[in-house]
Design a protein around this motif. Structure first.
Motif, PDB file in Angstrom:
ATOM      1  N   ARG B  26       0.846  -1.198   0.000  1.00 29.64           N
ATOM      2  CA  ARG B  26       0.000   0.000   0.000  1.00 29.64           C
ATOM      3  C   ARG B  26       0.878   1.244   0.000  1.00 29.64           C
ATOM      4  O   ARG B  26       2.087   1.162   0.163  1.00 29.64           O
ATOM      5  CB  ARG B  26      -0.880   0.007   1.274  1.00 29.64           C
ATOM      6  N   GLY B  27       0.241   2.388  -0.106  1.00 35.50           N
ATOM      7  CA  GLY B  27       0.966   3.645   0.022  1.00 35.50           C
ATOM      8  C   GLY B  27       1.129   4.329  -1.320  1.00 35.50           C
ATOM      9  O   GLY B  27       0.359   4.079  -2.261  1.00 35.50           O
ATOM     10  N   SER B  28       2.119   5.201  -1.397  1.00 29.62           N
ATOM     11  CA  SER B  28       2.367   5.912  -2.651  1.00 29.62           C
ATOM     12  C   SER B  28       2.866   4.941  -3.705  1.00 29.62           C
ATOM     13  O   SER B  28       3.239   3.803  -3.386  1.00 29.62           O
ATOM     14  CB  SER B  28       3.410   7.004  -2.429  1.00 29.62           C
ATOM     15  N   GLU B  29       2.925   5.393  -4.920  1.00 33.94           N
ATOM     16  CA  GLU B  29       3.320   4.506  -6.002  1.00 33.94           C
ATOM     17  C   GLU B  29       4.738   3.959  -5.793  1.00 33.94           C
ATOM     18  O   GLU B  29       5.003   2.787  -6.028  1.00 33.94           O
ATOM     19  CB  GLU B  29       3.235   5.247  -7.343  1.00 33.94           C
ATOM     20  N   ALA B  30       5.616   4.837  -5.335  1.00 32.90           N
ATOM     21  CA  ALA B  30       6.997   4.422  -5.106  1.00 32.90           C
ATOM     22  C   ALA B  30       7.058   3.382  -3.999  1.00 32.90           C
ATOM     23  O   ALA B  30       7.805   2.403  -4.084  1.00 32.90           O
ATOM     24  CB  ALA B  30       7.851   5.624  -4.740  1.00 32.90           C
ATOM     25  N   ASP B  31       6.242   3.579  -2.957  1.00 26.95           N
ATOM     26  CA  ASP B  31       6.218   2.607  -1.858  1.00 26.95           C
ATOM     27  C   ASP B  31       5.753   1.252  -2.363  1.00 26.95           C
ATOM     28  O   ASP B  31       6.333   0.216  -2.046  1.00 26.95           O
ATOM     29  CB  ASP B  31       5.267   3.083  -0.756  1.00 26.95           C
ATOM     30  N   ILE B  32       4.693   1.287  -3.147  1.00 25.46           N
ATOM     31  CA  ILE B  32       4.147   0.024  -3.653  1.00 25.46           C
ATOM     32  C   ILE B  32       5.203  -0.708  -4.465  1.00 25.46           C
ATOM     33  O   ILE B  32       5.420  -1.900  -4.289  1.00 25.46           O
ATOM     34  CB  ILE B  32       2.904   0.291  -4.531  1.00 25.46           C
TER      35      ILE B  32
END
Lengths: 659, 505
Positions: B26-32
């Motif tokens: 989950r989270g921002s695109e970079a996190d994902i």
């Protein structure tokens, strides 16, 4: 234990030098230290290896103590079982000496020769790696390990020919060497399979023990029933022809001169190219039972001897002259084997190793002095400037031409080994033996001629190089001269020292079980009892050749051009090396590429894809547009039915016609 | 037999990992993206570790299936969930668990869009591949065998090059044609034998009149997968368009489905038909070897060249399999394993420069050795392994297959061996054009050598290639008993009809 050291010290050196390659430094001083380290390690490895090889030789050959050392299981599948092992008998021990001594000298010489080069550790690493593969080849106790070394030296040769990879010609030569050798290896591999099929093993000692029982066996092959051992020997000989650059598969050797000169000396003169001769000698227990195979070996050897010598007479590149000379000398070794005088072939292999390495390294010394000039037409008049190199080249050429006094023990190395081959060919008392004998005599004349042509064009006459080059001509440093002196010692004395053991009356004691010669194949014994004129002929034609070279190139230098002009056709034919390269290019290389493109574009693109997936999908589109009522699923069924139909048809066709 | 259901664990671990990524990243695109990458590498890494006990606990002296699991599934149809490995399939399972984490590492930076979906697809793909090699029930086998196509289709179709849709559909179309026939054949087998259990099916003797049809149906499916000439044209397109990791897994594992299928089904279950059709296989294999080698010579695209060389190498596999000799079959299996490592490595090699320059055209390169010495060395090693240099993994399989072929017919061995000569020509020519020569192209001047991540990808493959070349016994010892058993099965079945094999050596 020392046998292992002989073989693996070069490998260790190669690996360490290889690691140093990947630790370059931008600092010149540091880089120099690393280069020196790589040089010291590889040279030390090789010198030690050579010392141990001499110890092995005295134990195994002189002490009569052959042995096999098992290292590790390699491939084990059904009855196809082989190990990594070191088989050391007299034949191996002799080869070990040649390989390690010449290699050690070349390693040391390279320190001087390559000192301008930017990739010293890589060069040293390759040289040592080559030596390792070569040692694995000669110690193989089964055909697959010999094949391992065989391909391994091919790889090292590829790497070293292409060492200066910025040169397109070097890259092309490297690939050519590898691929042409692969053609030979193709034969070698089939030979191995045939051996396995006949003997159910590829372990050498087991094969040799069983060969007597199989001597009349036949084999169904290529649509006929043939004498099995003949089939095997001919396949193996194709391999030998590839590696030893015999007529037909020789085209890679002259091109291989693109590599640095020490490489030419080590790989393309003294060691790797002699592997074919080694193979035939090693497999002598098989060759002995096949008169046909021996006959083929003799004819190919004799023909190569004369072919290469004719080409050598008109080449202008100093290294190419020596390369063709090597090709020709290998021909001698083969026809010696062909008349069952294997030990004479190996004897010549040994002496040739010394004097040919000397000639190449000497040529390298000349090239070095002439600022990397290789064309003899731009040399000349330098003998006073580089006297030591000049003297050493004389020794090399005297050995190559086989100068000596018949009936005495005075002569250069080649005198003993080449003459005994020619005499053995005469002594075989067979038609092919006589063919080889006359080819050998004619080639001996040409050998002397091109050797002195080389000497005169290179060192004598008026200087033809530009002034800057001439001002720069200098004798090579000691690090290059000392190895040459060692090799020169071999070129002078190796024949005299080895004669009795290698080919004398009691040679069979020296060789032990390493070489088998059947009763009735007594060419070597007869060689000692040939008429006087046979003994004198080689040296007589040799002096004639030398005299002609002096006349053509020193006394009346206009003659060669006149002859070339008069016989333009023959001259061009020789200059273009009998047009082998052009021929192969026409019938193999270009058609292969053209066929590849055609199969790709037409076969894959238009036929398979066009009719298959692309055709199908466009058909789907077209039909569904026209008859939208038709369900698309229906089409798929139709397609399946079609595929089944095709498969059934093809199968039926093949079964009906091939089964 | 075993406390832990090791094979099921192996098969479904990646699926669990995929599920976790799906629900937990989950989270921002970079996190994902980051979480998906790490999730995938951990999952596949653990899967590999879990597969290691297979290597050590496998009993090499037994031809029986081991680590067997059997659960009733649909008893009214005789279908059960049956898993197990023998000396033939075990090493393929290991190959799969080894290559998957390598693929994920190789996609670390090069996949930038939809990272989560990519990683999930890849882990699902791993589940299907392992399941396919372990399955001992027709029904289970069929599910895995066909399901593999879906993630592969997606990987090419979504993350592929410009012509990805064409390539994906071509792959789909070809494979589908074979699959349907195979399904029909499986049903016929079920009606004849009354079971879908593969171990029982191997002992069942199908009527001689029925065998050719069953054999051909399976052949239609396996021949496409191998791929054999002339149903090979999907492969070059699929490879060219697939992202690096897709090519690696395609060459490394998926191509082995066909060869494995022949060994698992065609030989033991339809021995009469196998003998009958051996000539067909030999013919097609030899054509494949020579034809595709010549085509490879003419290629201008690196990936296409290696794809065509793959077809040639797989020609050795099919030819070796149908010699029905110990060397031929063991050589074929060995060739599949070493090709799995070497061709995978070669596609990774292409991937390294593709990531930097974004071109697969050979003519866009030249002189890389000046900037990339380490890369050149690694490329050299795998190039030589592909050429079949003794001392590398490529040699052992090739020589054993040729030994087997020579026993059947020297002609076959001679024709196949010409492929070895051509192989040297096209690989050396490729290497020369990319690595050697002068460095003149502007965009290559600043190209960087292998980085740490890339080294970690290549290191295990280098070790494996040399290991397979120098001490192949480690791998061959797994096969001996199973291969002997396979040959015995064929022999027994033939003896029942009064036929006999070439003296098996």
């Amino acid at each position: 234990m020392i046998e292992k050291l002989v073989v693996f010290l070069p490998l260790i050196g190669a690996i360490i030098a290889g690691v140093i390659v990947f630790m370059p430094s931008d600092d010149k001083e540091k880089q120099h230290q690393r280069d020196t380290l790589a040089q010291i390690i590889t040279c030390a490895g090789l010198v030690l290896s050579a010392v141990f090889a001499i110890a092995v030789f005295s134990d195994v050959a002189l002490g009569g103590n052959p042995k096999t050392i098992e290292l590790l299981t390699w491939i084990d599948s059904g009855s196809f079982k082989i190990s990594w092992a070191l088989k050391v008998d007299t034949l191996t021990a002799v080869m070990m000496i040649v390989v390690t001594v010449v290699s050690a000298m070349v390693h040391i010489y390279s320190i001087g020769y390559m000192h301008h080069d930017g990739c010293i550790p890589r060069f040293m690493s390759y040289l040592s790696l080559f030596t390792f593969f070569m040692l694995m080849l000669i110690t193989g106790d089964n055909l697959i390990q010999i094949f391992f070394g065989w391909e391994g030296v091919g790889l090292a040769s590829y790497l070293l020919i292409g060492f200066w990879y910025e040169k397109p010609s070097a890259n092309a030569a490297a690939i050519k060497a590898f691929v042409v050798n692969r053609v030979g290896d193709f034969g070698f591999a089939l030979g191995i399979f045939a051996v396995y099929m006949l003997f159910d093993t590829i372990h050498l000692d087991t094969i040799f023990a069983a060969v007597g029982d199989k001597k009349d066996a036949t084999m169904m092959i290529f649509g006929g029933e043939f004498h099995a051992l003949t089939v095997i020997c001919l396949f193996l000989f194709i391999g030998a022809m590839g590696k030893s650059a015999q007529l037909g598969l020789h085209t890679w050797l002259p091109d291989a001169m693109e590599g640095p000169t020490p490489v030419s000396a080590l790989i393309h003169a003294a060691t790797m190219v002699t592997a074919g001769v080694f193979l035939v000698a090693r497999m002598s227990p098989l060759f002995e039972y096949s008169d046909t195979a021996l006959m083929v070996v003799t004819i190919v050897g004799g023909s190569t001897a004369i072919f290469a010598a004719t080409v050598a007479c008109v080449q202008n590149d100093i290294k190419r002259v020596i390369a063709y000379s090597t090709c020709s000398q290998l021909g001698y070794m083969f026809f010696a084997c062909g008349v069952s005088a294997y030990s004479a072939g190996v004897f010549h292999l040994m002496t040739h190793g010394f004097f040919k390495a000397l000639l190449f390294l000497g040529a390298g010394s000349v090239i070095h002095a002439m600022s990397d000039e290789q064309d003899m037409r731009r040399m000349g008049g330098i003998w006073k400037l580089i006297p030591v190199t000049y003297a050493l080249m004389w020794i090399g050429n005297l050995a190559l031409a086989g100068v000596g006094i018949p009936g005495t023990a005075i002569g250069f190395a080649g005198f003993f080994s080449k003459d005994v081959i020619i005499e053995a060919a005469y002594g075989a008392h067979t038609g092919v033996g006589m063919y080889a004998f006359w080819m050998g005599i004619a080639a001996a004349f040409l050998t002397a001629f091109y050797s002195w042509r080389l000497l005169i064009m290179t060192f004598h006459g008026t200087p033809r190089a530009d002034e800057r080059t001439m001002a720069h001509v200098h004798e090579s440093p000691k690090i290059m001269i000392i190895p040459l002196l060692v090799l020169a010692t071999g070129a002078i004395f190796a024949g005299l020292v080895g004669y009795e053991s290698f080919v004398g009356h009691n040679a069979s004691e020296f060789w032990g079980n390493a070489i088998l010669v059947l009763k009735g194949h007594d060419a070597l014994e007869n060689a000692h009892h040939v008429p006087v004129w046979v003994k004198i002929a080689p040296i007589a034609v040799g002096f004639a050749g030398i005299a002609m070279a002096y006349w053509f190139y020193l006394l009346a230098p206009g003659i060669p051009a006149k002859i070339a002009g008069r016989f333009q056709g023959i001259y061009q034919f020789l200059l273009n090396k009998w047009y082998f390269d052009e021929l192969y290019d026409r019938i193999f290389v270009r058609p292969a590429f053209a066929l590849g493109r055609a199969l790709w574009k037409v076969g894959d693109g238009m036929l398979i894809d066009g009719v298959g997936p692309d055709g199908l999908s466009s058909a789907v589109r077209v039909i569904s547009r026209r008859a939208s009522a038709l369900q698309t699923g229906y089409l798929y069924h139709y397609a399946f039915a079609m595929l089944i139909g095709v498969v059934v048809l093809v199968t039926w066709y093949i079964l009906a016609h091939a089964g | 037999m075993n406390e832990i259901p090791l094979l099921s664990l192996l098969t479904f671990l990646p699926l669990i990992g995929a599920g976790m990524i799906l629900f937990l990243a989950r989270g921002s695109e970079a996190d994902i993206a980051r979480n998906s990458r790490w999730g995938a590498i951990w999952t596949s890494g653990i899967t590999f570790l879990v597969s290691i006990p297979l290597w050590f606990k496998f009993d090499q002296s037994s031809a029986k299936f081991q680590f067997v699991e059997k659960l009733e599934w649909m008893p009214q149809f005789g279908i059960s969930y049956h898993m197990g490995v023998d000396g033939i399939s075990l090493l393929f399972v290991m190959l799969t668990t080894l290559l998957t984490p390598i693929c994920i590492l190789a996609s670390w930076d090069s996949i930038k869009d939809r990272v989560k979906e990519f990683m999930i697809s890849f882990l699902i793909l791993e589940t299907f591949m392992i399941g396919m090699f372990c399955a001992l029930d027709l029904f289970v086998f069929y599910i895995f065998f066909e399901a593999v196509l879906i993630p592969m289709f997606i990987i090419i179709g979504v993350w592929g090059g410009p012509r990805r849709v064409y390539a994906a559909f071509k792959l789909f179309l070809y494979t589908l044609l074979g699959s349907v026939l195979m399904l029909v054949a499986m049903m016929a087998m079920y009606f004849d034998a009354g079971t879908t259990d593969m171990v029982q099916l191997m002992d069942h003797s199908f009527p001689v009149s029925m065998q050719p049809w069953l054999w051909l149906a399976f052949f239609a499916s396996f021949a496409v997968k191998v791929p054999m000439w002339p149903v090979h044209t999907w492969l070059p397109d699929a490879h060219v368009e697939a992202p690096t990791a897709g090519s690696v897994i395609l060459a490394g594992v998926l191509l082995k489905f066909g060869g494995y299928g022949f060994l698992r089904f065609s030989l033991p279950m339809f021995p009469d038909a196998t003998i009958q059709f051996a000539t067909l296989i030999f013919t097609l294999s030899i054509i494949a070897v020579i034809y595709t080698s010549l085509v490879a010579l003419a290629q201008t695209d690196m990936k296409k060249l290696i794809a065509y060389s793959s077809i040639a190498h797989m020609g050795f596999v099919t030819a070796g399999t149908f010699t029905l000799t110990t060397q031929g079959i063991e050589g074929a299996i060995y060739q599949m394993l070493s090709h799995g490592v070497v061709s995978a490595a070669l596609f990774l090699i292409v991937g390294v420069v593709y990531d930097r320059i974004h071109s697969r055209e050979i003519s866009d390169y030249g002189g890389l050795v000046y900037r990339m010495p380490a890369y050149s060395l690694v490329f050299m090693l795998f190039m030589l392994a592909s050429v079949g240099l003794p001392g590398t993994g490529g040699f052992v399989g090739e020589i054993l297959v040729l030994v087997g072929l020579f026993q059947v017919s020297p002609w076959l061995a001679a024709f196949a061996a010409t492929g070895v000569i051509l192989g040297a020509a096209y690989m050396l020519y490729l290497y020369r054009r990319i690595i050697f020569g002068q460095l003149t192209k502007e965009n290559l001047m600043k190209i960087k050598d292998l980085n740490a991540r890339e080294w970690s990808i290549f290191a295990p493959l280098i070790v494996l290639t040399l290991w397979m070349g120098i001490y192949p016994s480690s791998f061959l010892d797994f096969m001996h008993v199973s291969v002997d058993n396979l040959i015995n099965q064929v022999e027994t079945a033939l003896a029942a009809h009064g036929q006999s094999l070439l003296a098996g050596r």
